[in-house]
Design a protein around this motif. Structure first.
Motif, short mmCIF file in Angstrom:
data_model
loop_
_atom_site.label_atom_id
_atom_site.label_comp_id
_atom_site.label_asym_id
_atom_site.label_seq_id
_atom_site.Cartn_x
_atom_site.Cartn_y
_atom_site.Cartn_z
N ARG A 47 0.84 -1.20 0.00
CA ARG A 47 0.00 0.00 0.00
C ARG A 47 0.87 1.24 0.00
O ARG A 47 1.80 1.37 0.79
CB ARG A 47 -0.89 0.02 1.25
CG ARG A 47 -2.02 -0.93 1.14
CD ARG A 47 -3.05 -0.70 2.23
NE ARG A 47 -4.04 -1.78 2.16
CZ ARG A 47 -5.06 -1.91 2.99
NH1 ARG A 47 -5.25 -1.01 3.95
NH2 ARG A 47 -5.91 -2.91 2.84
N LYS A 48 0.53 2.16 -0.90
CA LYS A 48 1.22 3.44 -0.99
C LYS A 48 0.18 4.47 -0.55
O LYS A 48 -0.79 4.74 -1.27
CB LYS A 48 1.64 3.65 -2.44
CG LYS A 48 2.35 4.95 -2.73
CD LYS A 48 2.70 5.01 -4.23
CE LYS A 48 3.46 6.28 -4.56
NZ LYS A 48 3.81 6.35 -5.98
N GLY A 105 -7.73 5.93 -0.29
CA GLY A 105 -6.71 6.59 0.54
C GLY A 105 -5.34 5.96 0.35
O GLY A 105 -4.38 6.31 1.01
N TYR A 106 -5.25 5.00 -0.56
CA TYR A 106 -3.95 4.41 -0.89
C TYR A 106 -4.05 3.77 -2.27
O TYR A 106 -5.15 3.43 -2.72
CB TYR A 106 -3.53 3.35 0.15
CG TYR A 106 -4.54 2.23 0.32
CD1 TYR A 106 -4.52 1.11 -0.51
CD2 TYR A 106 -5.51 2.30 1.32
CE1 TYR A 106 -5.45 0.09 -0.36
CE2 TYR A 106 -6.44 1.28 1.47
CZ TYR A 106 -6.41 0.18 0.63
OH TYR A 106 -7.34 -0.83 0.78
N GLN A 107 -2.89 3.67 -2.91
CA GLN A 107 -2.80 2.91 -4.16
C GLN A 107 -2.27 1.54 -3.80
O GLN A 107 -1.43 1.42 -2.89
CB GLN A 107 -1.75 3.58 -5.05
CG GLN A 107 -2.26 4.22 -6.31
CD GLN A 107 -1.08 4.76 -7.12
OE1 GLN A 107 -0.19 5.45 -6.60
NE2 GLN A 107 -1.07 4.44 -8.40
N ILE A 108 -2.72 0.49 -4.49
CA ILE A 108 -2.06 -0.80 -4.30
C ILE A 108 -0.97 -0.89 -5.37
O ILE A 108 -1.25 -0.90 -6.57
CB ILE A 108 -3.04 -1.98 -4.43
CG1 ILE A 108 -4.16 -1.83 -3.40
CG2 ILE A 108 -2.30 -3.31 -4.24
CD1 ILE A 108 -5.20 -2.96 -3.43
N ASP A 135 -2.43 -0.14 -9.25
CA ASP A 135 -3.73 0.28 -9.76
C ASP A 135 -3.73 1.78 -9.98
O ASP A 135 -3.01 2.52 -9.31
CB ASP A 135 -4.89 -0.18 -8.85
CG ASP A 135 -4.84 0.41 -7.45
OD1 ASP A 135 -3.86 1.14 -7.11
OD2 ASP A 135 -5.77 0.15 -6.67
N ASP A 136 -4.54 2.23 -10.91
CA ASP A 136 -4.60 3.66 -11.21
C ASP A 136 -5.61 4.34 -10.28
O ASP A 136 -6.47 3.67 -9.69
CB ASP A 136 -5.03 3.86 -12.68
CG ASP A 136 -4.53 5.17 -13.26
OD1 ASP A 136 -4.03 6.03 -12.50
OD2 ASP A 136 -4.62 5.34 -14.51
N ALA A 137 -5.49 5.65 -10.17
CA ALA A 137 -6.46 6.44 -9.40
C ALA A 137 -7.55 6.92 -10.37
O ALA A 137 -7.49 6.68 -11.57
CB ALA A 137 -5.76 7.62 -8.76
N ASP A 150 5.63 11.06 2.40
CA ASP A 150 6.08 9.82 2.98
C ASP A 150 4.91 8.88 2.81
O ASP A 150 3.87 9.05 3.44
CB ASP A 150 6.42 10.01 4.45
CG ASP A 150 6.89 8.71 5.06
OD1 ASP A 150 6.72 7.65 4.40
OD2 ASP A 150 7.41 8.73 6.18
N TYR A 151 5.06 7.94 1.90
CA TYR A 151 3.92 7.12 1.52
C TYR A 151 3.59 6.01 2.52
O TYR A 151 2.58 5.34 2.38
CB TYR A 151 4.16 6.51 0.13
CG TYR A 151 4.19 7.52 -0.98
CD1 TYR A 151 3.06 8.25 -1.30
CD2 TYR A 151 5.35 7.73 -1.73
CE1 TYR A 151 3.07 9.16 -2.35
CE2 TYR A 151 5.37 8.65 -2.77
CZ TYR A 151 4.23 9.36 -3.09
OH TYR A 151 4.25 10.26 -4.12
#
Ligand code: ADP
Ligand code: MG
Ligand code: ZN
Length: 492
Positions: free
Chosen positions: A92-93, A103-106, A139-141, A285-286
């Motif tokens: 998770r980023k 609230g996060y990108q995978i 994954d894209d946002a 800071d991801y």
């Protein structure tokens, strides 16, 4: 588009520095569905219609990894000569953005799907390998749309259709030394990914997006300078312009005694300048951590080999094969492997024609000429590959002279008809029949007594003139080889 010139370095100063460039490229995988759910990835659907609890990030929804997305990522990795890791992991980023409801990108972090690859580019006639550091999946946002006005106030809209679209990020080593090399790298990368059908790489639809990292150092210096990152430039041409501008801007700062700050910049198409967006001191800071809802991704050798076996030929392999199997010149092979469509078209023409070199000439010459003139791509050619092949075969069989073939081809292009139909209707068939040719030759000889005399008294160069007369009398339909033979026989 002149940038503010006083901000840029004079050429003398530029010559003292060496640019260093590394690119981060996001590519949308050509899957029908999203990476962790079964929503469609289709472009242009009504806003917020291609969504479900998983890609909306609703509490309790669980991601399920798409096998197709993994296979395309592995295909890309293999095409880029990467090592595919037997095990990789999603992470998770974390960051906040209105178009990112989870609230996060995978994404993937310290265990990407593949690493250590390369892409070969041509620099001043020599090959150079640009290293690929890593390829990871994510994954894209969604998309924010900032152009709404209502009641004189500005509105922003959020379209979540793109949430969960599968991407790979391809990170290069800092191996490029000019904007031109970056341009070549992008061109080559796109070509490879299109050939193996990993992505359409359609930049207008955002299927390929590029961030350019740029620094400069004094020539001969061992260490890299501080880099800046130019984000989301939407055409290769603009990437080149943005890099050149950024190089010049950095050199000007260093030459006047300043220092470069690590930051993210945006390229302004209207001014041709890059503008600071956020500095790395305020960098995100991801808080990466392993994605708890997905097991590690294991790719067995057997699976990888199946993917490798199903892959189409790479552009470089195709070029080599065209030269070896069809006897094409390097340049022709290069031109015909610019796209899968062009290469496939050529091979179909060559098969139908039975003469690959002639097929190559027709595709590169006459066909491309007319297509360019009408702004059409080869996929839109009014003359199919099979029909062009038939035309070339008629020339090879001696049924059509090259000159007539050009006329027939122009008609095929405007009507879409087959060569045979046009030849039949317009009576353009080449005359090889001896009886018919002899009749024409007799007339020509009778009308050109002076040249016949000259030939018989040893001035054999007038033969060309006489052949020309016969061709003219036959309206270009006589077979020139046969005319030559018959004329010589008659004149001796
Ligand atoms: P960051 O942690 O800032 O994202 P990375 O080390 O991940 O930096 O590198 C991101 C990209 O920047 C890579 O493509 C890499 O090749 C490139 N890069 C790294 N250092 C430099 C440099 N000094 N100049 C130009 N490009 C660089
Ligand atoms: Mg980075
Ligand atoms: Zn969904």
């Amino acid at each position: 588009m002149p940038a503010s010139i006083d901000e840029l370095a004079p050429p003398g100063a530029l010559a003292k520095y060496e640019p260093v460039i590394g690119l981060e490229v996001h590519v949308q995988l050509a899957t029908a569905t999203k990476i962790f759910c079964s929503c469609p990835t289709s472009f242009g659907a009504a806003p917020n219609s291609n969504v479900c609890p998983v890609c909306l990030g609703l509490p309790g929804a669980l991601p399920v990894l798409s096998r197709e997305a993994v296979e395309l990522a592995v295909r890309a990795a293999l095409a880029l000569h990467c090592e595919v890791r037997p095990q990789s992991r999603f992470a998770r980023k974390n960051y906040f953005y209105p178009d990112l409801p989870k609230g996060y990108q995978i994404s993937q972090y310290d265990e990407p799907v593949a690493e250590h690859g390369w892409v070969e580019i041509q620099v001043n006639g020599e090959s150079k390998r640009i290293g690929i550091t890593r390829v990871h999946m994510e994954d894209d946002a969604g998309k924010s749309v900032h152009d709404g006005f209502r009641d004189s106030s500005r509105y922003s809209y959020v379209d979540l259709n793109r949430c969960g679209t599968p991407l790979i990020e391809i990170v290069s080593e800092p191996d490029m030394r000019s904007a031109d090399e970056a341009y070549s790298y992008l061109t080559e990368l796109k070509q490879v990914l299109q050939f193996v059908e990993v992505s359409t790489c359609d930049m207008e639809k955002g299927h390929l997006r590029c961030d350019a990292n740029v620094s400069v150092r004094l020539k001969g210096a061992g260490e890299f300078g501080t880099k800046t990152e130019v984000k989301n430039v939407n055409s290769f041409r603009f990437v080149r312009l943005a890099i050149d501008h950024e190089i010049s801007r950095q050199v000007a700062i260093l030459e006047s005694g300043g220092t470069i700050h690590q930051e993210t910049r945006l390229y302004n198409v209207a001014t041709g300048e890059t503008v600071g967006m956020r500095s790395k001191e305020h960098a995100h800071d991801y808080r990466y951590f392993p994605e708890p809802d997905l097991v590690p991704l294991r790719i067995s050798d057997a699976w990888m080999n199946r993917i490798r076996d199903s892959m189409a030929e790479l552009p470089a392999e195709k070029r080599a094969r065209f030269i070896a199997d069809y006897g094409l010149r390097e340049y022709d092979a290069q031109v015909l492997t610019q796209s899968r469509a062009a290469a496939d078209f050529f091979e179909t023409v060559a098969r139908a024609a039975g003469d690959p070199r002639a097929a190559a000439n027709w595709v590169i010459g006459d066909l491309s000429g007319l297509l360019n003139a009408e702004g059409k791509s080869i996929e839109e050619s009014p003359v199919t590959a099979e029909r062009l092949g038939e035309l070339v075969r008629l020339i090879a069989k001696g049924e059509l002279s090259n000159k007539l073939a050009k006329e027939v081809f122009a008609k095929m292009f405007s009507t879409g008809e087959a060569a045979a139909v046009i030849i039949e209707r317009e009576g353009l068939k080449q005359i090889s029949d001896t009886g018919a040719l002899e009749a024409i030759i007799e007339q020509v000889l009778a009308a050109n007594g002076k040249q016949v005399e000259q030939y018989r008294s040893g001035k054999t160069t007038v033969l060309g003139f006489l052949v020309g007369q016969v061709m003219k009398a036959s309206r270009g339909q006589a077979n020139p080889g046969a005319v030559n033979e018959l004329l010589k026989a008659k004149l001796t």
